[in-house]
Enzyme design. Sequence first.
Site, mmCIF file in Angstrom:
data_model
loop_
_atom_site.group_PDB
_atom_site.id
_atom_site.type_symbol
_atom_site.label_atom_id
_atom_site.label_comp_id
_atom_site.label_asym_id
_atom_site.label_seq_id
_atom_site.Cartn_x
_atom_site.Cartn_y
_atom_site.Cartn_z
ATOM 1 N N ARG A 264 0.859 -1.184 0.000
ATOM 2 C CA ARG A 264 0.000 0.000 0.000
ATOM 3 C C ARG A 264 0.895 1.234 0.000
ATOM 4 O O ARG A 264 1.529 1.558 1.002
ATOM 5 C CB ARG A 264 -0.874 -0.025 1.261
ATOM 6 C CG ARG A 264 -1.951 1.043 1.325
ATOM 7 C CD ARG A 264 -2.507 1.127 2.744
ATOM 8 N NE ARG A 264 -1.581 1.816 3.638
ATOM 9 C CZ ARG A 264 -1.415 1.526 4.924
ATOM 10 N NH1 ARG A 264 -2.066 0.538 5.464
ATOM 11 N NH2 ARG A 264 -0.563 2.218 5.661
ATOM 12 N N HIS A 268 -3.060 4.541 5.234
ATOM 13 C CA HIS A 268 -4.265 3.701 5.341
ATOM 14 C C HIS A 268 -5.478 4.437 4.791
ATOM 15 O O HIS A 268 -6.230 3.899 3.979
ATOM 16 C CB HIS A 268 -4.489 3.325 6.804
ATOM 17 C CG HIS A 268 -5.733 2.550 7.055
ATOM 18 N ND1 HIS A 268 -5.926 1.271 6.577
ATOM 19 C CD2 HIS A 268 -6.876 2.875 7.716
ATOM 20 C CE1 HIS A 268 -7.130 0.838 6.947
ATOM 21 N NE2 HIS A 268 -7.721 1.795 7.629
ATOM 22 N N TYR A 277 4.805 4.713 11.395
ATOM 23 C CA TYR A 277 5.075 3.284 11.534
ATOM 24 C C TYR A 277 5.841 2.665 10.364
ATOM 25 O O TYR A 277 6.110 1.472 10.368
ATOM 26 C CB TYR A 277 3.764 2.510 11.752
ATOM 27 C CG TYR A 277 2.688 2.742 10.707
ATOM 28 C CD1 TYR A 277 2.682 2.037 9.508
ATOM 29 C CD2 TYR A 277 1.672 3.672 10.920
ATOM 30 C CE1 TYR A 277 1.702 2.244 8.548
ATOM 31 C CE2 TYR A 277 0.682 3.895 9.959
ATOM 32 C CZ TYR A 277 0.706 3.175 8.785
ATOM 33 O OH TYR A 277 -0.273 3.391 7.838
#
Length: 376
Positions: A264, A268, A277
């Site tokens: 990805r 998100h 992260y």
Amino acid sequence: MSDISALLPCPEPVQLLAPDGTRVEPGELATARGYAMPEPEALLEVWRHMVLGRRFDAQATALTKQGRLAVYPSSRGQDACQVAPILALAERDWLFPTYRDSMALVTHGIDPMQVLTLLRGDWHCGYDPQATRTAPQCTPLATQAVHAAGTAHGLTRRGSDGIALCLIGDGATSEGDFHEGLNFAAVFEAPAVFLVQNNKYAISVPLAKQTKAPALAYKGVGYGVRSEQVDGNDPAAVLAVMRAAYQHARSGGGPVLVEAHTYRMEAHTNADDATRYRTADEVDGWTGQDPIVRLQTYLVEQGHLDEARIEQVRAEAEELAADLRTRMNAESVVEPLSLFDHVYAEPTPQLVEQREMVRREISESAHTLEPTEARP
């Protein structure tokens, strides 16, 4: 005793194109399973829809920043997983998408405006599930796995050779519904294909903190489900593996679990800060594995694609984006009483009473707000 080896995935993800677009020979097991390079015409169609889908995705992301969408989960980087499996479906098949699969819905022929209806907050689902054979985009993780398994079983009971494709993320494999869906499909030999788009993160949780399995594909073996893993950024391999999975399910072989290893590229959603992260170096490393560039390079080198066709498809993508911008910039018409539509096939007395109460309040409010006549 059944041959467990037939259920096991290939030891390495199936790959037909290297990241630089050169052709590679699949492994011995992959070759035995018939994963051959798809025909040029099919690959050209996959490439075209990836270009269109990528532009749609970028436009939807921009519309979110402009306040036209409440939220948008980008699927940039997962383009091959969003396009190739959809183009391999037959008209009689069913699709069960997640909230991240908007690009897949556009590839499936659903109006982009209708695709974004849910994310805009206008309605629960902007398209007709029965007419499109596409379930509403699922936000709760993995619940669509059970729906897909049940629908696939229902198709068989009705004498259809249709299948159900369930798109799912790696985080959803940690949910109970995922395992229930696989188990049900296996027991009843339902023609369901579960495609796990392993993009390495469940929001901020890395794969290493979700499972100790050597690959998510191995999760199907315990349920007696034939499993496979594929390079999810290799459009040719994804198309070849999904075609074989559909044929296996359609011919009465039972369900199939496919894990596509992808990434990805965006956060998100627009509400997420991915820098908390993951590192920029990690993202940059995956940029070099772009599925569109990989397939385009191969098609150009093979003489199946030229600059004129590339520009033509890019122009088509811009037209799609411009049309979407124009329609999304129009204010939506809100009908308050539609809140009570499609709750039950036959409205309950309580629902009828509540609807009437809201109708009266709207009518009274409108009467109160009417301008009074000027007095002398």
